[in-house]
Each structure stands twice: as structure tokens, then as C-alpha cells.
Scaffold this motif. Structure first.
Motif, short mmCIF file in Angstrom:
data_model
loop_
_atom_site.label_atom_id
_atom_site.label_comp_id
_atom_site.label_asym_id
_atom_site.label_seq_id
_atom_site.Cartn_x
_atom_site.Cartn_y
_atom_site.Cartn_z
N TRP A 1 -41.97 11.05 20.89
CA TRP A 1 -42.06 12.24 21.75
C TRP A 1 -42.29 11.86 23.21
CZ3 TRP A 1 -39.85 16.27 20.16
CH2 TRP A 1 -39.93 16.70 18.82
N LEU B 1 -39.00 10.80 24.76
CA LEU B 1 -38.16 11.96 25.08
C LEU B 1 -38.65 12.69 26.34
CD1 LEU B 1 -37.40 13.64 21.62
CD2 LEU B 1 -35.92 12.16 23.00
N ALA B 2 -39.97 12.69 26.54
CA ALA B 2 -40.55 13.43 27.67
C ALA B 2 -40.42 12.69 28.99
CB ALA B 2 -42.01 13.74 27.39
N PRO C 1 -37.98 11.34 30.90
CA PRO C 1 -37.05 11.80 31.94
C PRO C 1 -37.47 13.11 32.60
CG PRO C 1 -35.86 11.09 29.98
CD PRO C 1 -37.30 11.16 29.60
N PHE C 2 -38.19 13.95 31.87
CA PHE C 2 -38.58 15.26 32.41
C PHE C 2 -39.78 15.18 33.34
CE2 PHE C 2 -36.40 16.06 28.40
CZ PHE C 2 -35.47 17.03 28.77
N VAL C 3 -40.50 14.06 33.32
CA VAL C 3 -41.63 13.90 34.23
C VAL C 3 -41.30 12.90 35.33
CG1 VAL C 3 -43.33 14.54 32.50
CG2 VAL C 3 -42.69 12.13 32.74
N GLY C 4 -40.02 12.53 35.42
CA GLY C 4 -39.58 11.67 36.51
C GLY C 4 -40.04 10.25 36.42
N THR C 5 -40.04 9.69 35.22
CA THR C 5 -40.48 8.31 35.07
C THR C 5 -39.58 7.60 34.07
OG1 THR C 5 -42.37 6.89 34.55
CG2 THR C 5 -42.08 8.84 33.20
#
Length: 314
Positions: free
Chosen positions: A215, A218-219, A221-225
Motif C-alpha cells: 500500500w 502505491l501511495a 506517487p500521490f505524495v510526490g515521492t
């Protein structure tokens, strides 16, 4: 004749060893929280959890393969692994995100409401009856959270306790995240009871690290890292992540060993020692101080937990 007294001494000494193991497990958990708070502040919660889980997978896989007959989980066991791993992933993100914005003693005190919430979840999931003591415990628990939150925001007199932050949204968000994490932790306790009846601790640790790591990946890319970009030039970060992974597994092993050798009613009160370790590591590592509202709120929450622990069980 000689074997009788020796056997009696061994029986009497066993609970003391279990108590020491439980206290050691809670101490290691407190140290792990301090290490993770440092890394989460430096590189972000999602990346810190991802890399800790990757290190944890390596260690847990070695423990899993060391079993006599390791088997790949299927069916109901696999579904329970997936559910609990997902719940723990959300719980960990909320907790460490809030911990990065909240003194450790306050975060640990707020998380003490989890056993109270677990009692109500047990009524829904396990069909247990809720007594009047549980209702009073819940009132005391949430009153304790309210006192801690009020002190943090300076609503009970004096300045807000957070250093380097403005009062308002920033502080409420940290408190809300810790509270939400405690709710998920309570659900996790119910799932843990179900999971422990179906499989081994080694399999549980491995599955949890794999699912949480999945998880977090997957997360990212959405937090810019991206994996590893914060750690390439930060050897201290690698060391703290490895340390937190080792501390987490050692703590779990100690607690599992302790609960296999002493009654739960004798060990559950020792959970409250986390407040001491949280305050100690917060002071040593982050120079955090404890206000009177934190102590008062923790007292209300612990009193509520004692009411829950003292309730008779069928």
C-alpha cells in the motif's frame, strides 16, 4: 522432596519473567516510535513506512522460513491477512503523521482510548454485551482526549504546548490523526484476536509487512515521492529505518512470549507504561516537555482503561 520446592519456585518465577518481557516489549515499542518520528519528519510518513516494511520483510521472511513447515496462506486466512494489513497500513500512516506533529507523550496518551473502543467493537463483531462500566470508561477516555486537546491548543490557560507550530488547524490535525489511528487500532485488536487463532506469529509479521509495504508503494506517487530518493544521501535515515524494523519485530516477539506465559489481566496494565517511555524518549530525543493537561488527560484515559480491564469476562 527436593524437586517440589524447585518446581514451586519455577512456577512462581514465571509471571515475573513474563512481566519483564512485557515491559521490555513496551520499551522497545517506545524506542521504535522515536526512531520512526525522526525519519517521518525528515522524509515523510509514506516513504518511511515503505522502507521500514521492506527491511521488515527480509527479517520476517527469515523467521517464517525457519519454521518447520511454512505454508502459503489461502482462503479465509489470506483474506484476514489482507484486511488486517490494510487496516494497519491506514492506522500507521495516521499515527506517524500525527506523531510528527504531536509530542510523543500526548500521542501515546490519546492512543490509550483504543482498548475502550475495542470493547464496543467486540460488542458488534463478537456479540459481547456492553456493561455500565464500559460506558463510564468510554466517557472518561474521551474526556481525557478532550483535556489533552484543550491543553495543546491553550484553551485551558497558558500557551499551546506545541513548539514551533501555530495553534489551530495544524494542532487539531495532529490530534485528529492520532485519534483516528486509535479507532483503527481498536479494530486491529479485534482482527488480531481472530488472526491469532488461525496462523503463526511469524506468518502474521511477514504478511503484515508485505501488505503495508504494498500500500505504501502505491501511495508514493500521490505524495510526490519515489522509493529511495530521500535516503540516497542520508545514511542516518537507513540506520534509523533498520533500527525501527528490528525494534518492531523484537517487541512483537517479546510481547507474544509474555502473553503465552501470563494471564492477560496481569499484563494489560503494563500497556500504560508506554506513556512513560513516550515521555522519556520525547524528552531525550526531541526535548519535549509534559504539561499538566497531558498528565490529567492521561490519568482520565488510564482510569477508563482500568474500568474496562476490571470488568468480569465470561
Amino acid at each position: 522432596m527436593a524437586s517440589g520446592p524447585a518446581s514451586s519456585r519455577a512456577v512462581n518465577a514465571a509471571p515475573l519473567v513474563a512481566i519483564a518481557a512485557c515491559l521490555g516489549g513496551m520499551l522497545l515499542f517506545g524506542a521504535m516510535d522515536a526512531a520512526m518520528k525522526t525519519v517521518a519528519i525528515d522524509m515523510g510518513v509514506v516513504a518511511a513506512l515503505f522502507w521500514r516494511c521492506m527491511i521488515g520483510v527480509v527479517l520476517a521472511l527469515a523467521l517464517f522460513l525457519a519454521q518447520r513447515s511454512p505454508a502459503i496462506p489461502r482462503g479465509a486466512v489470506l483474506r484476514l491477512h489482507l484486511l488486517r494489513g490494510t487496516v494497519v497500513a491506514a492506522m500507521a500512516v495516521l499515527f506517524f503523521w500525527g506523531l510528527a506533529r504531536t509530542p510523543m507523550a500526548e500521542a501515546v496518551a490519546i492512543s490509550f482510548i483504543a482498548p475502550i473502543i475495542a470493547l464496543f467493537l467486540a460488542a458488534v463483531v463478537l456479540k459481547e454485551r456492553i456493561g455500565s462500566g464500559a460506558i463510564m470508561a468510554s466517557v472518561l477516555g474521551f474526556a481525557g482526549v478532550a483535556v489533552i486537546a484543550s491543553g495543546r491548543l491553550g484553551l485551558l490557560g497558558g500557551a499551546a504546548q506545541a513548539a514551533g507550530q501555530d495553534t489551530g488547524v495544524a494542532q487539531w490535525s495532529g490530534i485528529a490523526a492520532i485519534t483516528g489511528s486509535a479507532v483503527l487500532y481498536a479494530w486491529n485488536l479485534i482482527l488480531q484476536r481472530q488472526q491469532a487463532q488461525l496462523t503463526s506469529p511469524q506468518e502474521i509479521v511477514l504478511a503484515q509487512n508485505l501488505i503495508i509495504g504494498f500500500w505504501m508503494a502505491l501511495a508514493m506517487p500521490f505524495v510526490g515521492t519515489l522509493p529511495g530518493e530521500q535516503l540516497l544521501s542520508a545514511p542516518v535515515g537507513w540506520g534509523l529505518l533498520a533500527l525501527s524494523a528490528v525494534l518492531s519485530i523484537l517487541s512483537l516477539l517479546l510481547l507474544s512470549w509474555a502473553y503465552a506465559r501470563a494471564e492477560a489481566q496481569a499484563l494489560l496494565p503494563l500497556e500504560y507504561s508506554m506513556f512513560i517511555w513516550g515521555a522519556l524518549f520525547g524528552w531525550l530525543v526531541f526535548d519535549e516537555t509534559i504539561g499538566w493537561t497531558t498528565l490529567a488527560g492521561a490519568g482520565l484515559i488510564v482510569t477508563g482503561c482500568w474500568l474496562v480491564a476490571r470488568q468480569p469476562r465470561p
